[in-house]
Design an enzyme around this catalytic site. Structure first.
Site, PDB file in Angstrom:
ATOM      1  N   ALA A 246      61.545  16.471 -60.660  1.00  0.00           N
ATOM      2  CA  ALA A 246      60.846  16.714 -61.926  1.00  0.00           C
ATOM      3  C   ALA A 246      61.906  16.945 -62.991  1.00  0.00           C
ATOM      4  O   ALA A 246      63.113  16.849 -62.726  1.00  0.00           O
ATOM      5  CB  ALA A 246      59.937  17.924 -61.787  1.00  0.00           C
ATOM      6  N   LYS A 247      61.415  17.271 -64.167  1.00  0.00           N
ATOM      7  CA  LYS A 247      62.299  17.434 -65.304  1.00  0.00           C
ATOM      8  C   LYS A 247      63.458  18.395 -65.029  1.00  0.00           C
ATOM      9  O   LYS A 247      64.576  18.174 -65.455  1.00  0.00           O
ATOM     10  CB  LYS A 247      61.470  17.989 -66.465  1.00  0.00           C
ATOM     11  CG  LYS A 247      61.573  17.151 -67.707  1.00  0.00           C
ATOM     12  CD  LYS A 247      60.671  17.719 -68.751  1.00  0.00           C
ATOM     13  CE  LYS A 247      59.504  16.789 -68.946  1.00  0.00           C
ATOM     14  NZ  LYS A 247      58.507  17.268 -69.849  1.00  0.00           N
TER      15      LYS A 247
END
Ligand code: GLU
Length: 313
Positions: A246-247
């Site tokens: 994810a980010k």
């Protein structure tokens, strides 16, 4: 007859990272190996989560990886321009009494869903049988979400090209589910099914974080009297914390990897090796992977990265 029409369906909520890049590469390979078509559709319904410029970056990264698609990215391929279609379907559901307004607040839901007699995440049906008067009373104070009615015995059985034969009791596991949020935005489940039907999609290959959604989506196909596509849910790439990329796992974004001067062939080679399509890490292009692509060669296990600097300069 067209035997395969697939899609790349990115949400512009962040940049492309190794994990979603791998799922897109595999969806593209499946379509190309079958001699099929593939379309690019931007899933930008969730405006609050959209990230400025993300779409342009994603499209640029997909091209850099050597993927292509058979449509022009005209406004019709943006979900935000297709709201009328989703609203028509909601009206149709309403006319057929397939949905009802739900006034539950998030907090109430969280409490109800964690009650011991409820299986995890099942909507207990609080608003299912409200009287017309009660609905009218509540509607004055609060915009409702809309829930699709799931009847007892809604058992979905299907074959997934990676996971094999699967069975799910949607009534027991999920219960009535949201098809439009209280702010009027149609849900992902509804939009994705309507678009895949409208665009003639026959093959859906995506990350297995979406496996849970599939039985609900198949119920929607049934409601539209349409045959569901062929599904393949591919394993994810997990970060060092064993959570899906994810980010926060910043350094594995394609934009950053490009910034280190790595070539697309190195990245595609790594992606192919990481999911079992190649036995060694080498350089290759997406196009070179088409010829011997066999879906059964995709590893059934997620890829766990022990470190994020696989592509550091
Ligand atoms: N837009 C979704 C995502 O980026 C994918 C939807 C789908 O493949 O069904 O997670």
């Amino acid at each position: 007859m067209l035997i395969c029409k697939a899609r790349l369906a990115p949400s512009p909520t962040g940049y492309l990272h190794l994990g979603n890049a791998r799922s897109f590469l595999l969806a593209w390979l499946q379509a190309r190996a079958l001699g099929g078509e593939i379309i690019l559709r931007i899933e930008d319904l969730d405006r609050p989560r959209a990230v400025e410029g993300a779409e342009k970056d994603i499209v640029g990264d997909l091209e850099w990886l050597g993927l292509d698609w058979d449509n022009e990215l005209t406004p019709n391929y943006y979900q935000s321009n297709r709201l009328h279609l989703y609203c028509e379907a909601l009206d149709d559901f309403k006319a057929r009494d397939l949905l009802y307004p739900c006034f539950c607040a998030r907090k109430e839901l969280a409490e109800a869903m964690s009650a011991p007699h409820n299986s995890a995440g099942r909507y207990p049906g609080t608003c299912r049988n409200l009287s017309t008067e009660k609905r009218a009373e509540r509607e004055v104070k609060k915009n409702p979400a809309l829930r699709f009615r799931v009847e007892p015995g809604s058992i979905i059985e299907y074959n997934d090209l990676i996971h094999g034969s699967l069975r799910s009791d949607v009534y027991e596991e999920t219960g009535d589910f949201i098809v439009a949020r209280a702010d009027g935005i149609p849900s992902y489940q509804l939009a994705v099914v309507l678009d895949d039907i409208a665009m003639g999609v026959t093959h859906v290959l995506r990350g297995d974080d979406l496996l849970d959604s599939t039985p609900r989506q198949i119920l929607l196909y049934h409601a539209f009297s349409t045959k569901p596509p062929i599904y393949a849910h591919v394993p994810l790439i997990l970060g060092p914390d064993r959570k899906r990329l994810a980010k926060r796992h910043g350094s594995v974004s394609i934009v950053e990897i490009r910034g280190t001067g790595r070539s697309p062939e190195e990245v595609v080679g790594w992606l192919a090796w990481s999911c079992g399509l190649r036995s060694d890490i080498g350089k290759t292009t997406a196009a070179e992977l088409i010829e011997d692509f066999v879906i059964d060669n995709i590893s059934r296990h997620g890829t766990h990265l022990s470190s994020l600097d696989i592509f550091s300069p």
